[in-house]
Scaffold this motif. Structure first.
Motif, mmCIF file in Angstrom:
data_model
loop_
_atom_site.group_PDB
_atom_site.id
_atom_site.type_symbol
_atom_site.label_atom_id
_atom_site.label_comp_id
_atom_site.label_asym_id
_atom_site.label_seq_id
_atom_site.Cartn_x
_atom_site.Cartn_y
_atom_site.Cartn_z
ATOM 1 N N UNK A 69 14.242 -0.075 1.576
ATOM 2 C CA UNK A 69 12.972 -0.222 2.268
ATOM 3 C C UNK A 69 11.857 0.395 1.435
ATOM 4 N N UNK A 70 12.087 1.572 0.890
ATOM 5 C CA UNK A 70 11.082 2.191 0.012
ATOM 6 C C UNK A 70 10.869 1.351 -1.243
ATOM 7 N N UNK A 71 11.938 0.750 -1.719
ATOM 8 C CA UNK A 71 11.826 -0.090 -2.913
ATOM 9 C C UNK A 71 10.924 -1.300 -2.639
ATOM 10 N N UNK A 72 10.935 -1.803 -1.409
ATOM 11 C CA UNK A 72 10.057 -2.921 -1.048
ATOM 12 C C UNK A 72 8.600 -2.467 -0.956
ATOM 13 N N UNK A 73 8.379 -1.194 -0.622
ATOM 14 C CA UNK A 73 7.023 -0.659 -0.446
ATOM 15 C C UNK A 73 6.809 0.593 -1.290
ATOM 16 N N UNK A 74 7.006 0.506 -2.599
ATOM 17 C CA UNK A 74 6.873 1.722 -3.417
ATOM 18 C C UNK A 74 5.459 2.294 -3.390
ATOM 19 N N UNK A 75 4.468 1.441 -3.170
ATOM 20 C CA UNK A 75 3.100 1.944 -3.154
ATOM 21 C C UNK A 75 2.857 2.874 -1.963
ATOM 22 N N UNK A 130 -1.109 -3.367 -3.702
ATOM 23 C CA UNK A 130 -1.169 -1.961 -3.326
ATOM 24 C C UNK A 130 -2.296 -1.705 -2.346
ATOM 25 N N UNK A 131 -2.348 -0.488 -1.852
ATOM 26 C CA UNK A 131 -3.314 -0.121 -0.815
ATOM 27 C C UNK A 131 -4.738 0.001 -1.343
ATOM 28 N N UNK A 134 12.994 9.663 -6.162
ATOM 29 C CA UNK A 134 12.291 9.907 -7.416
ATOM 30 C C UNK A 134 12.320 8.695 -8.356
ATOM 31 N N UNK A 135 13.466 8.052 -8.557
ATOM 32 C CA UNK A 135 13.454 6.868 -9.426
ATOM 33 C C UNK A 135 12.548 5.743 -8.903
ATOM 34 N N UNK A 136 12.472 5.577 -7.591
ATOM 35 C CA UNK A 136 11.595 4.551 -7.025
ATOM 36 C C UNK A 136 10.139 4.919 -7.289
ATOM 37 N N UNK A 137 9.819 6.171 -7.101
ATOM 38 C CA UNK A 137 8.469 6.670 -7.331
ATOM 39 C C UNK A 137 8.068 6.536 -8.796
ATOM 40 N N UNK A 138 9.001 6.813 -9.678
ATOM 41 C CA UNK A 138 8.712 6.835 -11.119
ATOM 42 C C UNK A 138 9.059 5.543 -11.840
#
Length: 180
Positions: free
Chosen positions: A82-88, A12-13, A148-152
């Motif tokens: 793409x978001x799933x690869x970079x959820x952070x 993560x960042x 939302x599911x990716x975020x949560x």
């Protein structure tokens, strides 16, 4: 940048430091500072490269030889993956509710001026809806349901022990519930 990218993917960042990146890249810290100027500039360039992959997802919306539903389905699938690869990155944007890096601001500007209008055009083509406010609301609902599911995900899988279906299934479900 590759080392920074890989490090972000693993930790993560928040965990990024110039010292860690220099050690992993097997270079002197001064070299990192020489080429990038600071940790924030290194992160900005790395984030810019990541966000450019999101921009590529929007190109499918321009392929008018495909039916509108297929374009939307492919776009949503690619965008979510793409978001799933970079959820952070998604979590960082939501957490800060601002754009701490210039590259994030540039991407937000792209989405606002070019990306989201493409989505609205495809939604209008599918639904024949003329009211732009309704199209905007539909677009926001789709993105909320998709991201939302990716975020949560850490909360959902960690606490509720509920595995999420794969992205393709989620997109199918969203489109069927919205009658798209």
């Amino acid at each position: 940048m590759k080392v920074t990218h890989d490090f972000i993917m693993k930790t993560g960042f928040e965990a990024v430091t110039t010292r860690k990146i220099a050690a992993l890249a097997n270079v002197n810290i001064a070299m990192v500072n020489y080429y990038f100027g600071s940790k924030d500039k290194l992160l900005n360039e790395t984030i810019k490269a990541i966000l450019n992959s999101y921009k590529g997802c929007f190109a499918i919306l321009d392929q008018t030889e495909l039916p509108a539903k297929e374009r939307l389905k492919r776009f949503l699938t690619d965008y979510a993956k793409t978001f799933q690869r970079y959820p952070d990155l998604l979590r960082q944007i939501v957490k800060h509710s601002s754009f701490p890096f210039e590259s994030q601001f540039e991407f937000a500007h792209f989405v606002k001026t070019m990306g989201f209008p493409k989505i609205l055009t495809v939604l209008q083509e599918i639904t024949q809806e003329a009211d732009s406010n309704k199209l905007i609301m539909t677009g926001m609902q789709i993105f909320g349901a998709l991201l939302f599911p990716i975020l949560m995900e850490p909360l959902i899988s960690g606490i509720y022990h509920c595995p999420l279906p794969d992205i393709e299934q989620q997109v199918e479900e969203i489109m069927s519930k919205m009658s798209l």
